[in-house]
Design a protein around this motif. Structure first.
Motif, mmCIF file in Angstrom:
data_model
loop_
_atom_site.group_PDB
_atom_site.id
_atom_site.type_symbol
_atom_site.label_atom_id
_atom_site.label_comp_id
_atom_site.label_asym_id
_atom_site.label_seq_id
_atom_site.Cartn_x
_atom_site.Cartn_y
_atom_site.Cartn_z
ATOM 1 N N ALA A 194 1.156 -0.874 -0.037
ATOM 2 C CA ALA A 194 -0.045 -0.044 -0.214
ATOM 3 C C ALA A 194 0.881 1.225 0.546
ATOM 4 N N ARG A 195 2.178 1.250 0.811
ATOM 5 C CA ARG A 195 3.333 2.047 1.010
ATOM 6 C C ARG A 195 4.398 1.832 0.551
ATOM 7 N N PRO A 196 5.089 1.495 -1.084
ATOM 8 C CA PRO A 196 6.271 1.133 -1.217
ATOM 9 C C PRO A 196 7.397 2.372 -0.190
ATOM 10 N N ILE A 197 8.022 1.689 -0.337
ATOM 11 C CA ILE A 197 9.739 2.173 0.618
ATOM 12 C C ILE A 197 10.372 2.516 -0.405
ATOM 13 N N PRO A 198 11.098 3.745 -0.169
ATOM 14 C CA PRO A 198 11.705 3.951 -0.931
ATOM 15 C C PRO A 198 13.518 2.855 -1.317
ATOM 16 N N ASP A 199 13.934 3.432 -2.383
ATOM 17 C CA ASP A 199 14.490 1.988 -2.745
ATOM 18 C C ASP A 199 16.145 2.383 -2.477
ATOM 19 N N VAL A 200 15.801 3.306 -1.355
ATOM 20 C CA VAL A 200 17.469 4.222 -1.257
ATOM 21 C C VAL A 200 17.355 4.506 0.598
ATOM 22 N N LEU A 201 17.957 3.097 1.284
ATOM 23 C CA LEU A 201 17.216 3.942 2.660
ATOM 24 C C LEU A 201 18.753 4.085 3.392
ATOM 25 N N ASP A 202 18.663 4.911 4.595
ATOM 26 C CA ASP A 202 20.259 4.839 5.607
ATOM 27 C C ASP A 202 21.183 4.032 5.903
ATOM 28 N N VAL A 246 20.475 -3.097 12.627
ATOM 29 C CA VAL A 246 19.182 -3.350 12.590
ATOM 30 C C VAL A 246 17.683 -1.881 11.910
ATOM 31 N N GLU A 247 18.439 -0.905 12.212
ATOM 32 C CA GLU A 247 17.846 -0.019 11.876
ATOM 33 C C GLU A 247 17.416 0.193 9.940
ATOM 34 N N ALA A 248 18.294 -0.509 9.291
ATOM 35 C CA ALA A 248 18.183 -0.874 8.318
ATOM 36 C C ALA A 248 17.464 -1.576 7.551
ATOM 37 N N LEU A 249 17.509 -2.634 8.810
ATOM 38 C CA LEU A 249 16.219 -3.593 8.405
ATOM 39 C C LEU A 249 14.845 -4.000 8.423
ATOM 40 N N THR A 250 14.741 -2.507 10.329
ATOM 41 C CA THR A 250 13.584 -2.747 10.345
ATOM 42 C C THR A 250 12.147 -2.152 8.972
ATOM 43 N N PRO A 251 12.647 -0.794 8.507
ATOM 44 C CA PRO A 251 11.914 -0.480 7.311
ATOM 45 C C PRO A 251 11.520 -1.642 6.206
ATOM 46 N N LEU A 252 12.635 -2.676 5.793
ATOM 47 C CA LEU A 252 12.369 -3.576 4.971
ATOM 48 C C LEU A 252 11.089 -5.008 5.798
ATOM 49 N N ILE A 253 10.962 -5.169 6.641
ATOM 50 C CA ILE A 253 10.003 -6.089 7.706
ATOM 51 C C ILE A 253 9.010 -5.480 7.969
ATOM 52 N N GLU A 254 9.092 -4.487 8.250
ATOM 53 C CA GLU A 254 7.631 -3.721 8.109
ATOM 54 C C GLU A 254 6.529 -3.667 6.745
ATOM 55 N N ALA A 255 7.413 -3.225 5.966
ATOM 56 C CA ALA A 255 6.875 -2.757 4.937
ATOM 57 C C ALA A 255 5.878 -4.413 3.921
ATOM 58 N N PHE A 256 6.691 -5.338 3.880
ATOM 59 C CA PHE A 256 5.892 -6.910 3.439
ATOM 60 C C PHE A 256 5.858 -7.842 4.109
ATOM 61 N N THR A 257 5.826 -7.403 5.592
ATOM 62 C CA THR A 257 5.206 -8.521 7.307
ATOM 63 C C THR A 257 4.507 -7.331 7.706
ATOM 64 N N GLN A 258 3.368 -9.347 8.054
ATOM 65 C CA GLN A 258 2.395 -8.226 9.402
ATOM 66 C C GLN A 258 3.003 -8.816 10.329
ATOM 67 N N PRO A 259 2.513 -8.129 11.192
ATOM 68 C CA PRO A 259 2.837 -8.561 13.123
ATOM 69 C C PRO A 259 2.103 -10.133 12.547
#
Length: 223
Positions: free
Chosen positions: A135-143, A158-171
């Motif tokens: 629904a909300r694609p994340i940017p393809d450039v991340l810190d 960990v901070e670089a990986l959390t946006p990916l998990i949040e974008a592509f999974t549900q709790p």
């Protein structure tokens, strides 16, 4: 009649990921996020190496198993070595993955310098089947904050990986990392309330990741 084993949850295995994944049911993992060896014979400033980084024999069978255990319509994100992209691309496509995106992680430091100052990491977004678009694609450039590499020679923050998990999974969904190293992917999944499964070949890193996840779980329970 015995029921088949589902993919285990919230556990780290010490072993070869190909062998371990063969015991998982097909289509039981929701998302894969992994940082496999880059096949570059990497050695850091302290002389530390990465297991199986001296050969690519594991590439095709490992990604074939990843594709099998991933649910239909699921995503995988795999880091890779830029100078071995041909080997990785062949393995991903042979396994059945579709390449649907590319990610760049920008560093504020150079991990090394030769012809260029290497100030980024990279990963491909791979799909099994035809997944729905986020629904909300994340940017393809991340810190990519500096982890210090204290726990592993190629430790991901960990901070670089959390946006990916949040974008592509549900709790509550299951995140798999077959090359879990010091457990950064697993820590990110745990932090976000996802289930996780890790596999690590190196016994020392396996123990590091196990202690790290247990400590984080204890801290969360005490909070």
């Amino acid at each position: 009649m015995t029921s088949k084993a589902q993919a285990p949850r919230n556990v780290i295995f010490n072993g070869d990921c190909i062998d371990v994944m063969q015991a998982f049911d097909s289509g039981t993992v929701d998302f894969i996020l992994t940082d496999p060896p880059y096949v570059t014979r990497y050695r850091d400033r302290q002389g530390r190496k990465v297991a199986n980084d001296d050969n690519g024999r594991w590439l095709r069978p490992a990604f074939r198993e990843m594709h099998r255990v991933l649910k239909d319509g699921g995503f995988a994100v795999s880091f890779y070595g830029w100078n071995k992209v041909d080997l990785f691309m062949e393995a991903w496509k042979a396994a059945g993955f579709r390449v649907v995106g590319h990610l760049v992680f920008r560093k504020r430091y150079a991990s090394s310098a030769r012809f260029l100052r290497y100030e980024h990491e990279q990963a491909y977004l791979l799909a099994k089947g035809n997944p729905a678009r986020p629904a909300r694609p994340i940017p393809d450039v991340l810190d990519f904050p500096y982890s210090g590499n204290r726990l592993h020679p190629t430790q991901k923050p960990v901070e670089a990986l959390t946006p990916l998990i949040e974008a592509f999974t549900q709790p509550g969904e299951l995140v798999l990392d077959p090359f879990s190293g010091s457990g950064s992917t697993l820590a990110a999944a745990q932090q976000l309330g996802r289930d996780w499964t890790g596999i690590e070949l190196d016994n020392g890193h396996y123990h590091t990741a196990s202690k790290r996840l247990a400590a984080r779980q204890h801290h969360r329970a005490a909070a």
